[in-house]
Design an enzyme around this catalytic site. Structure first.
Site, PDB file in Angstrom:
ATOM      1  N   LYS A   1      -2.167  -1.530  -3.762  1.00  0.00           N
ATOM      2  CA  LYS A   1      -3.026  -0.347  -3.689  1.00  0.00           C
ATOM      3  C   LYS A   1      -2.190   0.912  -3.787  1.00  0.00           C
ATOM      4  O   LYS A   1      -1.204   1.013  -3.063  1.00  0.00           O
ATOM      5  CB  LYS A   1      -3.770  -0.382  -2.356  1.00  0.00           C
TER       6      LYS A   1
ATOM      7  N   LYS B   1       0.864  -1.180   0.000  1.00  0.00           N
ATOM      8  CA  LYS B   1       0.000   0.000   0.000  1.00  0.00           C
ATOM      9  C   LYS B   1       0.898   1.226   0.000  1.00  0.00           C
ATOM     10  O   LYS B   1       1.705   1.414   0.905  1.00  0.00           O
ATOM     11  CB  LYS B   1      -0.905   0.000   1.224  1.00  0.00           C
TER      12      LYS B   1
END
Ligand code: PBG
Length: 325
Positions: free
Chosen positions: A247, A194
């Site tokens: 992400k 992320k």
């Protein structure tokens, strides 16, 4: 000319016969913003056509989404400022509507799969994913809080725990806490790679969860790094993750491909709020054709190697897919 690639593109049947990548509603996870307000649906200015939903609004939205062919949902709570504190205690409090909604939804829609968000930010008065002391985000003091949050969600009936906080060691910590209370059937989808991205802006507007001070760069990854994603993936695998996630998705297709090549776990991609907002804005201005540009964006993530995609386009895609069957 002996070789003419165009022969394989000469009609729809041949093109379909050799199509390499598929995209179906079953691949998609639909994120929803939920509130305990008495307003059924409240618009979010930076996320056109998406809403903050109370329980009634949520049930209507899920019913429509299920009708269109979706089955998996991830829930993000909008928490009142007065309920936030330094230790995110409301995240595992008995009267947290997030937990009540999970219970009630599982009863009302027995066939659906629910995924949670595990991170302190929606509940934290500091707006960070971890515990803050003297301006620092403390890793090991955060873990027990995440553990309590995850157990509370799992006891409420969540199917997949989604730690989005990027603290070190949290997958193992959460796995052990779940197993201790015989919740070994509850899955973990780790936000593995992320990145500290600008594309989360509209999400933070939706939840009013932006950090009060500083940024998230000491825990979220540097957008310049790829090798480091492999290190995170190795750790999440040995710590017991069931799925790995990358992400954002669109700016990180190379990272999705890298993890897919290097792991036997299913890979998820999070097509984040900023990616939704920029496509929507262009389509609303008439600059792009929504029904064509939206599936093409999602397809790129599947082609890169994502097995599943968390996307705000999920319902629109499912409806479009159904209309073309
Ligand atoms: C917070 C969280 C964020 C998103 C999902 N969980 C924001 C952040 O890390 O600041 C972003 C999702 C999106 O932008 O769609 N733990």
């Amino acid at each position: 000319m002996l070789i003419r690639p165009r022969r394989n593109r000469k009609n729809p049947a041949i093109r379909a016969m050799i199509e390499e990548t598929t995209l179906r509603p079953a691949n998609l996870i639909y994120p929803l913003f939920i509130t305990n307000s008495n307003i059924q649906k409240e618009a979010i200015s930076s996320l056109p056509d998406l809403y903050r939903l109370n329980f009634e609004g949520l049930c209507i939205e899920i019913e429509e989404a299920v009708e269109a062919g979706l089955r998996t949902f991830v829930l993000f709570p909008v928490i009142e400022e007065s309920k936030k504190d330094k230790i995110a205690s409301h995240s595992y409090a008995e009267d947290n509507f997030y937990l009540t909604y999970i219970r009630d939804l599982k009863e009302r829609f027995p066939g659906i799969v629910l995924m949670s968000d595990v991170a302190m930010d929606p509940y934290s008065s500091d707006g960070h994913d971890g515990y803050v002391e003297n301006g620092e985000i403390l890793n090991d003091k955060t873990l027990p809080i995440l553990g309590k949050m995850a157990v509370a969600q799992a006891q409420a009936g969540i199917d997949i725990i989604g730690p989005s906080d990027m603290m070190d060691g949290r997958v193992r910590f959460i796995r052990e806490e779940l197993d201790k209370v015989e919740l070994e059937h509850v899955s973990i989808m780790s936000y593995t790679a992320k990145y500290a991205s600008a594309y989360y802006g509209p999400f933070r507007d939706a939840l009013d969860s932006a950090p009060k001070a500083g940024d998230k760069k000491t825990y979220q990854m540097n957008p310049a790094n790829k090798q480091e994603a492999l290190r995170e993936a190795d750790l999440d695998e040995v710590e017991g993750a069931d799925f790995l996630m990358v992400k954002p998705a669109l700016c990180y297709l190379d990272v999705i491909a890298l993890l897919k090549e290097n792991s036997n776990l299913p890979i998820a991609a999070y097509n984040v709020s900023g990616e939704y907002a920029m496509l929507k804005a262009a389509c609303q201005n008439g600059w792009l054709d929504y029904d064509k540009a939206m599936p093409e964006m999602l397809l790129s993530m599947r082609r890169a190697g994502a097995d599943s995609i968390l996307t705000y386009f999920a319902k629109d895609f499912a409806k479009l897919y159904k209309s073309l069957l």
